[in-house]
Design a protein around this motif. Structure first.
Motif, PDB file in Angstrom:
ATOM      1  N   HIS A  90       4.849 -27.049  23.426  1.00  0.00           N
ATOM      2  CA  HIS A  90       4.622 -25.701  22.901  1.00  0.00           C
ATOM      3  C   HIS A  90       5.759 -25.300  21.971  1.00  0.00           C
ATOM      4  O   HIS A  90       6.875 -25.051  22.428  1.00  0.00           O
ATOM      5  N   TYR A  91       5.465 -25.284  20.663  1.00  0.00           N
ATOM      6  CA  TYR A  91       6.415 -24.743  19.696  1.00  0.00           C
ATOM      7  C   TYR A  91       6.319 -23.226  19.779  1.00  0.00           C
ATOM      8  O   TYR A  91       5.243 -22.657  19.590  1.00  0.00           O
ATOM      9  N   GLU A  92       7.435 -22.578  20.065  1.00  0.00           N
ATOM     10  CA  GLU A  92       7.442 -21.120  20.167  1.00  0.00           C
ATOM     11  C   GLU A  92       7.944 -20.475  18.880  1.00  0.00           C
ATOM     12  O   GLU A  92       7.441 -19.437  18.473  1.00  0.00           O
ATOM     13  N   THR A  93       8.977 -21.082  18.287  1.00  0.00           N
ATOM     14  CA  THR A  93       9.528 -20.556  17.035  1.00  0.00           C
ATOM     15  C   THR A  93       9.712 -21.711  16.064  1.00  0.00           C
ATOM     16  O   THR A  93       9.930 -22.844  16.490  1.00  0.00           O
ATOM     17  N   GLY A 142      11.071 -24.597  21.829  1.00  0.00           N
ATOM     18  CA  GLY A 142       9.874 -24.507  22.630  1.00  0.00           C
ATOM     19  C   GLY A 142      10.051 -25.108  23.999  1.00  0.00           C
ATOM     20  O   GLY A 142      11.164 -25.352  24.459  1.00  0.00           O
ATOM     21  N   GLU A 152       4.201 -20.543  16.090  1.00  0.00           N
ATOM     22  CA  GLU A 152       3.658 -20.961  17.374  1.00  0.00           C
ATOM     23  C   GLU A 152       2.578 -22.021  17.188  1.00  0.00           C
ATOM     24  O   GLU A 152       1.640 -21.848  16.413  1.00  0.00           O
TER      25      GLU A 152
END
Length: 178
Positions: free
Chosen positions: A72-75, A59, A78
């Protein structure tokens, strides 16, 4: 994400606001003096007590004094965490759920709290310092028996925060590389 609350607190602590120090080890002062803003990407791995990879996340993050924060955690899932200096909003996109917490409460339980409040270092943790291949390491073991982690190791390269490793009471490690 089992380590989510702990990592939130760790990140928030970077912005807890520097306090005047009483008697601070010069090594901590030198390493933490430049933590006013931070932006970039992160990679996070959680490994179990045998070293087996349990989860990977990636992220982006942005931190800025006074007490502003976005993680922000994207993978793989989310999630967005935003702090405004008073409150922290944690948005789980998949669950369509938002949780709001008091920022001071979340930050005070963090292993990185000492980076912005170094006068509390000896009070809260047993501290040891080492250097390996040009990496300055600070190992913190909480004095409080109810702590959420066994130890945290914070790594700096040329006085820049590079990452940390947190070990919980079950032998799991969360490794964050910035």
């Amino acid at each position: 994400m089992q380590m989510f609350p702990l990592l939130l607190a760790a990140a928030l602590a970077l912005l807890a606001g520097a306090q005047p120090a009483l008697a601070v080890d010069p090594r901590i002062e030198e390493l933490t003096g430049s933590l006013e803003t931070l932006t970039g990407r992160f990679e996070q791995q959680v490994v179990d007590e045998t070293g087996r990879l349990v989860e990977e996340s990636t992220g982006a993050l942005a931190l800025s004094e006074p007490n502003l924060f976005r993680w922000h955690y994207e993978t793989p899932y989310e999630q967005l965490i935003v702090a405004d200096g008073n409150r922290v909003w944690m948005h789980d996109v998949e669950l369509e759920q938002v949780t709001v917490k008091d920022q001071d409460t979340a930050a005070s339980s963090s292993p990185l709290y000492v980076l912005t409040r170094p006068a509390t270092l000896e009070e809260r943790y047993e501290v040891s310092y080492s250097k390996q291949d040009g990496v300055e390491l600070i190992l913190l073991r909480p004095r409080a028996p109810e702590a959420e982690f066994e130890w945290v190791e914070i790594a700096f390269v040329d006085s820049v925060l590079e990452g940390l490793v947190i070990q919980d009471g079950f032998g799991q490690q969360t490794r964050i590389r910035l």
